[in-house]
Design a protein around this motif. Sequence first.
Motif, PDB file in Angstrom:
ATOM      1  N   ASN A 226       0.837  -1.191   0.000  1.00 36.51           N
ATOM      2  CA  ASN A 226       0.000   0.000   0.000  1.00 36.51           C
ATOM      3  C   ASN A 226       0.874   1.243   0.000  1.00 36.51           C
ATOM      4  O   ASN A 226       1.902   1.289   0.679  1.00 36.51           O
ATOM      5  N   ALA A 227       0.463   2.227  -0.753  1.00 33.34           N
ATOM      6  CA  ALA A 227       1.034   3.560  -0.660  1.00 33.34           C
ATOM      7  C   ALA A 227      -0.157   4.517  -0.665  1.00 33.34           C
ATOM      8  O   ALA A 227      -1.312   4.091  -0.742  1.00 33.34           O
ATOM      9  N   HIS A 228       0.103   5.795  -0.605  1.00 29.39           N
ATOM     10  CA  HIS A 228      -0.996   6.735  -0.490  1.00 29.39           C
ATOM     11  C   HIS A 228      -0.774   7.902  -1.446  1.00 29.39           C
ATOM     12  O   HIS A 228       0.201   8.642  -1.334  1.00 29.39           O
ATOM     13  N   GLY A 229      -1.687   8.026  -2.396  1.00 26.98           N
ATOM     14  CA  GLY A 229      -1.616   9.109  -3.361  1.00 26.98           C
ATOM     15  C   GLY A 229      -2.801   9.010  -4.291  1.00 26.98           C
ATOM     16  O   GLY A 229      -3.181   7.914  -4.716  1.00 26.98           O
ATOM     17  N   ASP A 230      -3.403  10.118  -4.611  1.00 30.64           N
ATOM     18  CA  ASP A 230      -4.599  10.117  -5.446  1.00 30.64           C
ATOM     19  C   ASP A 230      -4.223  10.079  -6.915  1.00 30.64           C
ATOM     20  O   ASP A 230      -4.173  11.098  -7.602  1.00 30.64           O
ATOM     21  N   LEU A 231      -3.975   8.872  -7.423  1.00 30.28           N
ATOM     22  CA  LEU A 231      -3.696   8.731  -8.850  1.00 30.28           C
ATOM     23  C   LEU A 231      -4.965   8.899  -9.667  1.00 30.28           C
ATOM     24  O   LEU A 231      -4.933   9.417 -10.781  1.00 30.28           O
ATOM     25  N   VAL A 232      -6.058   8.421  -9.122  1.00 28.80           N
ATOM     26  CA  VAL A 232      -7.373   8.577  -9.760  1.00 28.80           C
ATOM     27  C   VAL A 232      -8.317   9.159  -8.712  1.00 28.80           C
ATOM     28  O   VAL A 232      -8.399   8.661  -7.592  1.00 28.80           O
ATOM     29  N   ILE A 233      -9.033  10.189  -9.094  1.00 28.84           N
ATOM     30  CA  ILE A 233      -9.898  10.887  -8.148  1.00 28.84           C
ATOM     31  C   ILE A 233     -11.348  10.731  -8.594  1.00 28.84           C
ATOM     32  O   ILE A 233     -11.693  11.005  -9.749  1.00 28.84           O
ATOM     33  N   ARG A 234     -12.174  10.254  -7.702  1.00 25.59           N
ATOM     34  CA  ARG A 234     -13.625  10.264  -7.930  1.00 25.59           C
ATOM     35  C   ARG A 234     -14.291  10.625  -6.616  1.00 25.59           C
ATOM     36  O   ARG A 234     -14.422   9.796  -5.723  1.00 25.59           O
ATOM     37  N   LYS A 235     -14.672  11.859  -6.501  1.00 28.67           N
ATOM     38  CA  LYS A 235     -15.242  12.336  -5.240  1.00 28.67           C
ATOM     39  C   LYS A 235     -16.695  11.944  -5.067  1.00 28.67           C
ATOM     40  O   LYS A 235     -17.187  11.830  -3.952  1.00 28.67           O
ATOM     41  N   VAL A 258      -8.009  11.021 -13.822  1.00 28.99           N
ATOM     42  CA  VAL A 258      -6.638  10.569 -13.619  1.00 28.99           C
ATOM     43  C   VAL A 258      -5.713  11.769 -13.471  1.00 28.99           C
ATOM     44  O   VAL A 258      -5.778  12.712 -14.259  1.00 28.99           O
ATOM     45  N   ASP A 259      -4.861  11.715 -12.470  1.00 32.77           N
ATOM     46  CA  ASP A 259      -3.802  12.709 -12.326  1.00 32.77           C
ATOM     47  C   ASP A 259      -2.610  12.192 -13.126  1.00 32.77           C
ATOM     48  O   ASP A 259      -1.796  11.411 -12.627  1.00 32.77           O
ATOM     49  N   GLY A 260      -2.530  12.605 -14.385  1.00 33.77           N
ATOM     50  CA  GLY A 260      -1.531  12.062 -15.297  1.00 33.77           C
ATOM     51  C   GLY A 260      -0.109  12.252 -14.826  1.00 33.77           C
ATOM     52  O   GLY A 260       0.745  11.366 -15.003  1.00 33.77           O
ATOM     53  N   PHE A 261       0.185  13.393 -14.207  1.00 34.73           N
ATOM     54  CA  PHE A 261       1.536  13.653 -13.727  1.00 34.73           C
ATOM     55  C   PHE A 261       1.921  12.659 -12.635  1.00 34.73           C
ATOM     56  O   PHE A 261       3.017  12.095 -12.640  1.00 34.73           O
ATOM     57  N   ARG A 262       1.004  12.422 -11.699  1.00 35.40           N
ATOM     58  CA  ARG A 262       1.312  11.490 -10.608  1.00 35.40           C
ATOM     59  C   ARG A 262       1.440  10.057 -11.121  1.00 35.40           C
ATOM     60  O   ARG A 262       2.270   9.285 -10.632  1.00 35.40           O
ATOM     61  N   VAL A 263       0.614   9.700 -12.103  1.00 38.96           N
ATOM     62  CA  VAL A 263       0.721   8.362 -12.677  1.00 38.96           C
ATOM     63  C   VAL A 263       2.088   8.179 -13.334  1.00 38.96           C
ATOM     64  O   VAL A 263       2.775   7.177 -13.117  1.00 38.96           O
ATOM     65  N   ALA A 264       2.472   9.148 -14.164  1.00 36.17           N
ATOM     66  CA  ALA A 264       3.754   9.041 -14.867  1.00 36.17           C
ATOM     67  C   ALA A 264       4.925   8.983 -13.895  1.00 36.17           C
ATOM     68  O   ALA A 264       5.938   8.326 -14.168  1.00 36.17           O
ATOM     69  N   ARG A 265       4.797   9.648 -12.753  1.00 33.93           N
ATOM     70  CA  ARG A 265       5.876   9.667 -11.770  1.00 33.93           C
ATOM     71  C   ARG A 265       5.886   8.410 -10.911  1.00 33.93           C
ATOM     72  O   ARG A 265       6.944   7.868 -10.579  1.00 33.93           O
ATOM     73  N   SER A 266       4.713   7.914 -10.518  1.00 31.98           N
ATOM     74  CA  SER A 266       4.643   6.796  -9.585  1.00 31.98           C
ATOM     75  C   SER A 266       4.756   5.435 -10.280  1.00 31.98           C
ATOM     76  O   SER A 266       5.252   4.475  -9.673  1.00 31.98           O
ATOM     77  N   TYR A 267       4.299   5.347 -11.529  1.00 34.69           N
ATOM     78  CA  TYR A 267       4.296   4.055 -12.228  1.00 34.69           C
ATOM     79  C   TYR A 267       5.687   3.420 -12.251  1.00 34.69           C
ATOM     80  O   TYR A 267       5.857   2.268 -11.809  1.00 34.69           O
ATOM     81  N   PRO A 268       6.717   4.097 -12.732  1.00 30.07           N
ATOM     82  CA  PRO A 268       8.027   3.446 -12.754  1.00 30.07           C
ATOM     83  C   PRO A 268       8.566   3.140 -11.364  1.00 30.07           C
ATOM     84  O   PRO A 268       9.245   2.120 -11.162  1.00 30.07           O
ATOM     85  N   GLY A 358      -1.708   1.037  -9.097  1.00 29.80           N
ATOM     86  CA  GLY A 358      -2.766   1.941  -9.522  1.00 29.80           C
ATOM     87  C   GLY A 358      -3.674   2.359  -8.393  1.00 29.80           C
ATOM     88  O   GLY A 358      -3.496   1.991  -7.233  1.00 29.80           O
ATOM     89  N   ALA A 359      -4.639   3.167  -8.775  1.00 33.84           N
ATOM     90  CA  ALA A 359      -5.617   3.754  -7.857  1.00 33.84           C
ATOM     91  C   ALA A 359      -4.882   4.515  -6.761  1.00 33.84           C
ATOM     92  O   ALA A 359      -4.017   5.313  -7.097  1.00 33.84           O
ATOM     93  N   ASN A 360      -5.131   4.210  -5.482  1.00 30.72           N
ATOM     94  CA  ASN A 360      -4.710   5.216  -4.476  1.00 30.72           C
ATOM     95  C   ASN A 360      -4.073   4.689  -3.190  1.00 30.72           C
ATOM     96  O   ASN A 360      -4.423   5.148  -2.128  1.00 30.72           O
ATOM     97  N   ILE A 361      -3.079   3.860  -3.122  1.00 25.66           N
ATOM     98  CA  ILE A 361      -2.397   3.153  -4.197  1.00 25.66           C
ATOM     99  C   ILE A 361      -2.233   1.710  -3.743  1.00 25.66           C
ATOM    100  O   ILE A 361      -1.705   1.458  -2.666  1.00 25.66           O
ATOM    101  N   HIS A 362      -2.659   0.744  -4.524  1.00 23.25           N
ATOM    102  CA  HIS A 362      -2.328  -0.650  -4.325  1.00 23.25           C
ATOM    103  C   HIS A 362      -1.333  -1.063  -5.409  1.00 23.25           C
ATOM    104  O   HIS A 362      -1.446  -0.623  -6.553  1.00 23.25           O
ATOM    105  N   TYR A 363      -0.398  -1.927  -5.045  1.00 18.79           N
ATOM    106  CA  TYR A 363       0.536  -2.445  -6.035  1.00 18.79           C
ATOM    107  C   TYR A 363       0.906  -3.869  -5.643  1.00 18.79           C
ATOM    108  O   TYR A 363       0.714  -4.293  -4.498  1.00 18.79           O
ATOM    109  N   GLY A 364       1.433  -4.624  -6.587  1.00 20.48           N
ATOM    110  CA  GLY A 364       1.815  -5.992  -6.288  1.00 20.48           C
ATOM    111  C   GLY A 364       2.302  -6.699  -7.524  1.00 20.48           C
ATOM    112  O   GLY A 364       2.248  -6.185  -8.639  1.00 20.48           O
TER     113      GLY A 364
END
Length: 370
Positions: A226-235, A258-268, A358-364
């Motif tokens: 788990n990490a924490h960051g709003d890669l995709v926002i749906r209020k 989608v917060d494109g900047f955060r996705v591009a930064r966090s994905y790699p 992805g999302a806010n944030i799960h990875y594996g």
Amino acid sequence: MTPNVCVVGAGAFVPSRRVSNARMARAIPGWPAERIEEKLGIRERRFLWDFDESTGRAIPPPEDDGHIYPATNTDMCEVALRKALTGSGVEARELDALFVVTCTPDAPHFNHDAMALHQRLGLREDAFALVVDDGCGGTTYVLDLVKKMMAGGRFRTVAVVASAFTSPLVNRDVYLDELPAGPGRAKALQGYLSMYVFGDGAGAVVLQSKETGADGAGILASFSGNAHGDLVIRKGGGLLKLPYQEGRSRPADMAFVVDGFRVARSYPEYMRKCLETMWGARPELRGAVKRYYFHQPNKRVMDAFVSREGLPPEAVACNVDLYGNTSAAGMLILLAEDLESGRVSLGAGDVVLVAAVGANIHYGAQLIRL
């Protein structure tokens, strides 16, 4: 012999309706078609529902007339799951649990889509049926959860289904609105960019605990985080932003933005962590991976990561340029298509690697011998 969690079947459903960038841009004007492909690497996406270009609104199929199938998220999941079960030779009543990973269910409460599948396929009364509200990183996250649950011996056979149902979301008023700047975000986010990215689809995998030996078929390494960051926002949709609470919501709150900047930064960052964790667990298999099944936020972001990591591009499965981003379903769709085409085979010992964030944030990630 050591019990292991093995992939015994996979299935997918991708709608046949191809939606070009030109059509998408006419319905939700923002970028021209050429810029969509240039920036995102997406040429078209697949939609289950059609839309009216002049109004920018989705066109629902006739309701409950029995002539159109599949027509819903549950329908797509059912097709994918039935294919996975058929390919595995497993009967639905053998399933001990069913997990549906989606952020676009037909109904948001009470595990609707999972319970509908439970009923349609005739699962046992004591078989668990749960919807996991998750996005692009959800599949690997849930696969790690399932592996650990199956290691405890309670479950022997489990199905994981993942889906994305974007086409009903097409709405010009919603996706031409913007989310204003806020804490941690200096600029407003444009909703229309998100509508250009996503497509519809569902994928499914059937997992079974088998005595295969330490180096036999199965999930050889697995982890999630788990990490924490709003890669995709749906209020919208929650009790704090109900659309009928005057002054508390705006059209863009109903969008997946989608917060494109955060996705591009966090994905790699997180995808590299996925790879490093898998290599750390099984370093001897680093050169043995036949296929990589990655989450595909868009083709440009994924291609850049593949290049930076020095991975052989021909070994990295990709369909985002033709299907759009199918969120949690993407990796399972890729696997199912490779199995169907014979690119990889169950029982052949092929080693594959699945990784997502992805999302806010799960990875594996999972390193799997098929």
